[in-house]
Write a protein that holds these residues in place. Structure first.
Motif, PDB file in Angstrom:
ATOM      1  N   ASP A  45      12.512  -6.352  18.981  1.00 48.47           N
ATOM      2  CA  ASP A  45      12.507  -6.392  17.525  1.00 48.47           C
ATOM      3  C   ASP A  45      13.888  -6.784  17.009  1.00 48.47           C
ATOM      4  O   ASP A  45      14.834  -6.952  17.777  1.00 48.47           O
ATOM      5  CB  ASP A  45      12.057  -5.051  16.948  1.00 48.47           C
ATOM      6  CG  ASP A  45      12.926  -3.890  17.381  1.00 48.47           C
ATOM      7  OD1 ASP A  45      14.034  -4.121  17.910  1.00 48.47           O
ATOM      8  OD2 ASP A  45      12.513  -2.740  17.199  1.00 48.47           O
ATOM      9  N   GLN A  46      14.005  -6.927  15.703  1.00 50.29           N
ATOM     10  CA  GLN A  46      15.278  -7.339  15.113  1.00 50.29           C
ATOM     11  C   GLN A  46      16.305  -6.222  15.113  1.00 50.29           C
ATOM     12  O   GLN A  46      17.487  -6.483  14.912  1.00 50.29           O
ATOM     13  CB  GLN A  46      15.041  -7.855  13.695  1.00 50.29           C
ATOM     14  CG  GLN A  46      14.228  -9.139  13.686  1.00 50.29           C
ATOM     15  CD  GLN A  46      13.958  -9.661  12.297  1.00 50.29           C
ATOM     16  OE1 GLN A  46      14.235  -8.998  11.310  1.00 50.29           O
ATOM     17  NE2 GLN A  46      13.411 -10.869  12.213  1.00 50.29           N
ATOM     18  N   ALA A  60       3.594   4.927  25.750  1.00 53.10           N
ATOM     19  CA  ALA A  60       4.046   3.885  24.832  1.00 53.10           C
ATOM     20  C   ALA A  60       3.301   3.949  23.505  1.00 53.10           C
ATOM     21  O   ALA A  60       3.772   3.432  22.503  1.00 53.10           O
ATOM     22  CB  ALA A  60       3.872   2.513  25.464  1.00 53.10           C
ATOM     23  N   LEU A  61       2.136   4.595  23.489  1.00 53.12           N
ATOM     24  CA  LEU A  61       1.349   4.710  22.269  1.00 53.12           C
ATOM     25  C   LEU A  61       1.530   6.050  21.578  1.00 53.12           C
ATOM     26  O   LEU A  61       1.472   6.131  20.355  1.00 53.12           O
ATOM     27  CB  LEU A  61      -0.136   4.502  22.578  1.00 53.12           C
ATOM     28  CG  LEU A  61      -0.506   3.160  23.199  1.00 53.12           C
ATOM     29  CD1 LEU A  61      -1.980   3.130  23.530  1.00 53.12           C
ATOM     30  CD2 LEU A  61      -0.132   2.026  22.282  1.00 53.12           C
ATOM     31  N   PRO A  68       6.466   1.533  17.511  1.00 54.55           N
ATOM     32  CA  PRO A  68       6.226   1.759  16.074  1.00 54.55           C
ATOM     33  C   PRO A  68       4.833   1.282  15.655  1.00 54.55           C
ATOM     34  O   PRO A  68       4.256   0.387  16.266  1.00 54.55           O
ATOM     35  CB  PRO A  68       7.316   0.923  15.394  1.00 54.55           C
ATOM     36  CG  PRO A  68       8.362   0.737  16.427  1.00 54.55           C
ATOM     37  CD  PRO A  68       7.657   0.733  17.749  1.00 54.55           C
ATOM     38  N   THR A  69       4.321   1.873  14.594  1.00 52.89           N
ATOM     39  CA  THR A  69       2.980   1.552  14.113  1.00 52.89           C
ATOM     40  C   THR A  69       2.828   0.067  13.798  1.00 52.89           C
ATOM     41  O   THR A  69       1.800  -0.544  14.111  1.00 52.89           O
ATOM     42  CB  THR A  69       2.647   2.390  12.866  1.00 52.89           C
ATOM     43  OG1 THR A  69       2.811   3.775  13.184  1.00 52.89           O
ATOM     44  CG2 THR A  69       1.229   2.149  12.398  1.00 52.89           C
ATOM     45  N   ALA A  70       3.850  -0.539  13.211  1.00 52.87           N
ATOM     46  CA  ALA A  70       3.774  -1.965  12.879  1.00 52.87           C
ATOM     47  C   ALA A  70       3.628  -2.804  14.154  1.00 52.87           C
ATOM     48  O   ALA A  70       2.878  -3.783  14.179  1.00 52.87           O
ATOM     49  CB  ALA A  70       5.009  -2.394  12.097  1.00 52.87           C
ATOM     50  N   ILE A  76      -2.784  -5.222  18.106  1.00 48.12           N
ATOM     51  CA  ILE A  76      -4.213  -5.178  17.807  1.00 48.12           C
ATOM     52  C   ILE A  76      -4.656  -6.458  17.100  1.00 48.12           C
ATOM     53  O   ILE A  76      -5.707  -7.024  17.410  1.00 48.12           O
ATOM     54  CB  ILE A  76      -4.553  -3.924  16.975  1.00 48.12           C
ATOM     55  CG1 ILE A  76      -4.365  -2.671  17.839  1.00 48.12           C
ATOM     56  CG2 ILE A  76      -5.969  -4.001  16.411  1.00 48.12           C
ATOM     57  CD1 ILE A  76      -4.433  -1.377  17.081  1.00 48.12           C
ATOM     58  N   ALA A  77      -3.843  -6.956  16.176  1.00 53.40           N
ATOM     59  CA  ALA A  77      -4.182  -8.201  15.477  1.00 53.40           C
ATOM     60  C   ALA A  77      -4.204  -9.386  16.446  1.00 53.40           C
ATOM     61  O   ALA A  77      -5.084 -10.250  16.356  1.00 53.40           O
ATOM     62  CB  ALA A  77      -3.179  -8.462  14.354  1.00 53.40           C
TER      63      ALA A  77
END
Length: 139
Positions: A45-46, A60-61, A68-70, A76-77
């Protein structure tokens, strides 16, 4: 369960079995590789978190160091996109349930005789079944 099923019902169940087997083969391989300490390099991530800063497996979940949720929603997407847009027979040229070549990918499949094709399909089916039990054992 299949006492009065037709060929279409059998093909659908075979397709689902192949799909789950393929997913489990990838999941099993991912578990073995990451538990062996092999992670992608770079940041996930950034904010600069590295791939190996997150735990392996179900941790990990869920847990204090979970993704993180995002990030989970992005995964999932992406899987939903693959399911609805990519991993299907778009052209109608499939020879058997689970054939997603769509006239583009061949890797020499058309050069095999029918007996070899059946053998390779049986090997994939059995490897998928074994991977389903394997990933259950790792969970």
């Amino acid at each position: 369960m299949l006492a009065d099923a037709d060929q279409e019902r059998f093909d659908r169940l075979r397709y689902v079995e192949l799909k789950h087997g393929r997913i489990c083969q990838l999941a099993f391989l991912g578990q073995i590789v990451t538990r062996g300490g092999v992670h992608l390099s770079g940041s996930i991530d950034q904010a600069g978190h590295s791939f190996d800063s997150y735990p392996n497996g179900i941790a990990a979940l869920f847990g204090e160091n979970a993704i993180p949720t995002a990030g989970l929603l992005q995964i999932i997407a992406f899987v939903g996109f693959l399911e609805l847009g990519v991993m299907k027979d778009v052209t109608g040229e499939a020879e058997f349930p689970g054939d997603f070549r769509n006239g583009a990918l061949d890797f020499g499949w058309d050069s095999f005789d029918e007996e070899t094709k059946l053998t390779k399909r049986a090997v994939e089916l059995n490897n998928g079944r074994a991977a389903q039990f394997g990933i259950l054992g790792l969970m």
